[in-house]
Design an enzyme around this catalytic site. Structure first.
Site, PDB file in Angstrom:
ATOM      1  N   ASN A   8     -33.202  36.058  24.732  1.00  0.00           N
ATOM      2  CA  ASN A   8     -33.171  35.881  26.182  1.00  0.00           C
ATOM      3  C   ASN A   8     -32.238  36.895  26.837  1.00  0.00           C
ATOM      4  OD1 ASN A   8     -33.973  34.577  28.582  1.00  0.00           O
ATOM      5  ND2 ASN A   8     -32.118  33.344  28.604  1.00  0.00           N
ATOM      6  N   SER A   9     -32.307  38.131  26.375  1.00  0.00           N
ATOM      7  CA  SER A   9     -31.467  39.189  26.910  1.00  0.00           C
ATOM      8  C   SER A   9     -32.091  40.529  26.567  1.00  0.00           C
ATOM      9  CB  SER A   9     -30.047  39.103  26.339  1.00  0.00           C
ATOM     10  OG  SER A   9     -29.243  40.150  26.816  1.00  0.00           O
TER      11      SER A   9
ATOM     12  N   HIS B 105     -36.661  44.035  26.480  1.00  0.00           N
ATOM     13  CA  HIS B 105     -36.119  42.700  26.751  1.00  0.00           C
ATOM     14  C   HIS B 105     -36.669  41.761  25.682  1.00  0.00           C
ATOM     15  CE1 HIS B 105     -34.533  39.421  29.324  1.00  0.00           C
ATOM     16  NE2 HIS B 105     -35.520  38.739  28.756  1.00  0.00           N
ATOM     17  N   CYS B 106     -35.771  41.208  24.884  1.00  0.00           N
ATOM     18  CA  CYS B 106     -36.172  40.348  23.767  1.00  0.00           C
ATOM     19  C   CYS B 106     -36.135  38.891  24.206  1.00  0.00           C
ATOM     20  CB  CYS B 106     -35.241  40.564  22.572  1.00  0.00           C
ATOM     21  SG  CYS B 106     -35.682  39.573  21.130  1.00  0.00           S
ATOM     22  N   VAL B 107     -37.272  38.225  24.133  1.00  0.00           N
ATOM     23  CA  VAL B 107     -37.329  36.822  24.531  1.00  0.00           C
ATOM     24  C   VAL B 107     -36.630  35.922  23.522  1.00  0.00           C
ATOM     25  CG1 VAL B 107     -39.454  37.130  25.843  1.00  0.00           C
ATOM     26  CG2 VAL B 107     -39.587  36.550  23.412  1.00  0.00           C
TER      27      VAL B 107
END
Length: 410
Positions: free
Chosen positions: A268-269, A263-265
């Site tokens: 945001n997905s 999950h890549c901040v």
């Protein structure tokens, strides 16, 4: 509702002019603070929820709520960069403390399992502001040609296009209709509870789930899913479905994703089967565009020096405020580019060994993987078929729709 009215979180009609009124928790907390008394449990959370609910802007059909996590990057980044341009020591302190603050906020949200728009808004606003400084402070000096500006702009547009594609459905597995309502209610309650901390709602994942249910692999929600011979499949108790091989459950999105990487901040997905290639393309375009912009700026501010030398030794950088601001922005871009370059390097190594970030973490936890290149990559040995085959598999991700069971076809 008029443009300044809204319905608050308690379902009552309210007005923007009353944003500082009727906050019993804030009054009680201030009174206890002035009298040196301890705050009641949950007082700060209730105050933060009230403040987040009242941060709105006027709109035609009623005041629209503003996500609190969008505000700090828009306000603090220009202020910090302009203050850092006043003196060399101020720049050193601010540019050193900014990464520490960002890492601290990441650790805070990651520990609380919260989604936030802070990092996405910080990244997008940083791109826009750096481009604005480049056009206002660097281009008027006359050392940057028209073709170079066009090349930099095209790189920025291409990166934004790849980022937009990476923000789409990463490959969510559809959930059954019986669990969809309960999942939506639980995630909605979590978004309301954490709105003060910059939580992002389930709009993106909800839309993605709608697309998945309408057109993607409905057979995954049944136990009779047909998998390739020898492939693993397991049961997700939270989503109530059988997951195909290499799929995983994201605790931040609350959904299972095909070939979940992480999950890549910054977007945001999740990064999964459907958007992994776009994610790598966005990172690559960012790296090339950022390095090119840094080089053009250093050639303008520090004439006669190579970019690497000018980054550490530029005597005339603080001779005027315009040069100081440009040089400060260069260092800010260099710090961000170094961080993104490390992420891109890890991603490229993982692709070369056909391993995902999730699989690498699980292998480290279970002590089943082998470390290579000083621990930069963890080879699980399960899907590694050689460099060329691994990259061929990656480039074909999402190109063919997943197979459906015979029961679904009937």
């Amino acid at each position: 509702l008029c443009c300044c009215e809204y319905v608050d979180r308690r379902g009552e009609r309210n007005h923007l002019a009353a944003c500082c009124c009727d906050c019993q928790d804030l009054d009680e907390s201030c009174e206890r603070w002035l009298t040196c008394k301890s705050l009641p449990p949950g007082a700060l959370e209730r105050i933060a929820d009230t403040v987040a609910d009242r941060v709105r802007v006027p709109w035609f059909a009623g005041a629209v709520k503003v996500n609190v996590s969008l505000v700090p990057p828009l306000v603090l980044l220009p202020v910090f960069l302009h203050v850092a341009a006043l003196h060399f020591l101020l720049g050193l302190v601010i540019l050193t403390s900014l990464p520490v603050v960002v890492l601290w906020y990441y650790y805070l949200t990651h520990r609380r399992k919260e989604r936030t728009l802070f990092f996405l808004s910080l990244g997008l606003f940083s791109l826009g502001y750096m481009y604005y400084v480049f056009l206002q402070e660097v281009v008027p000096r006359g050392h940057v040609g028209y073709s170079q500006v066009v090349t930099l702009t095209c790189g920025l547009v291409l990166m934004l296009a790849a980022l937009s594609r990476a923000k789409k459905d990463p490959g969510y597995l559809p959930i059954s209709a019986s669990n969809k309502k309960s999942l939506h209610q639980s995630l909605s309650s979590e978004s309301v509870r954490g709105s003060s901390n910059g939580l992002h709602g389930i709009t993106t994942s909800g839309a993605a789930s709608g697309r998945a249910v309408n057109g993607e692999a409905k057979g995954y929600s049944r136990i009779s899913v047909e998998e390739a011979e020898g492939a693993k499949k397991d049961w997700c108790a939270k989503c109530q479905l059988v997951r195909p091989a290499r799929a995983g459950h994201c605790r931040l999105c609350g959904r299972c994703v095909r070939r979940l990487d992480h999950h890549c901040v910054w977007i945001n997905s999740c990064v999964g089967e459907q958007n992994h290639r776009a994610f790598i393309l966005a990172l690559s375009c960012f790296m090339l565009t950022a390095v090119y912009g840094i080089t053009l700026t250093l050639h303008t501010v520090c004439r006669g020096r190579t970019p690497f030398v000018a980054l550490f030794y530029c005597p005339g950088a603080y001779s005027d405020y315009s040069s100081a601001l440009s040089f400060t922005c260069v260092w800010y871009c260099a710090i961000v580019t170094a961080g993104m370059g490390y992420i891109l390097l890890i991603q490229l190594l993982n692709i070369s060994y056909n391993v995902t970030e999730r699989e690498a973490r699980l292998a480290l936890r279970d002590n089943t993987g082998r470390r290579f290149l000083g621990g930069l990559v963890i080879d699980t040995g399960q899907y590694n078929r050689g460099f060329l085959c691994n990259w061929g598999h990656f480039l074909s991700l999402g190109s063919s729709p997943p197979q459906r069971s015979a029961e679904d076809i009937v």
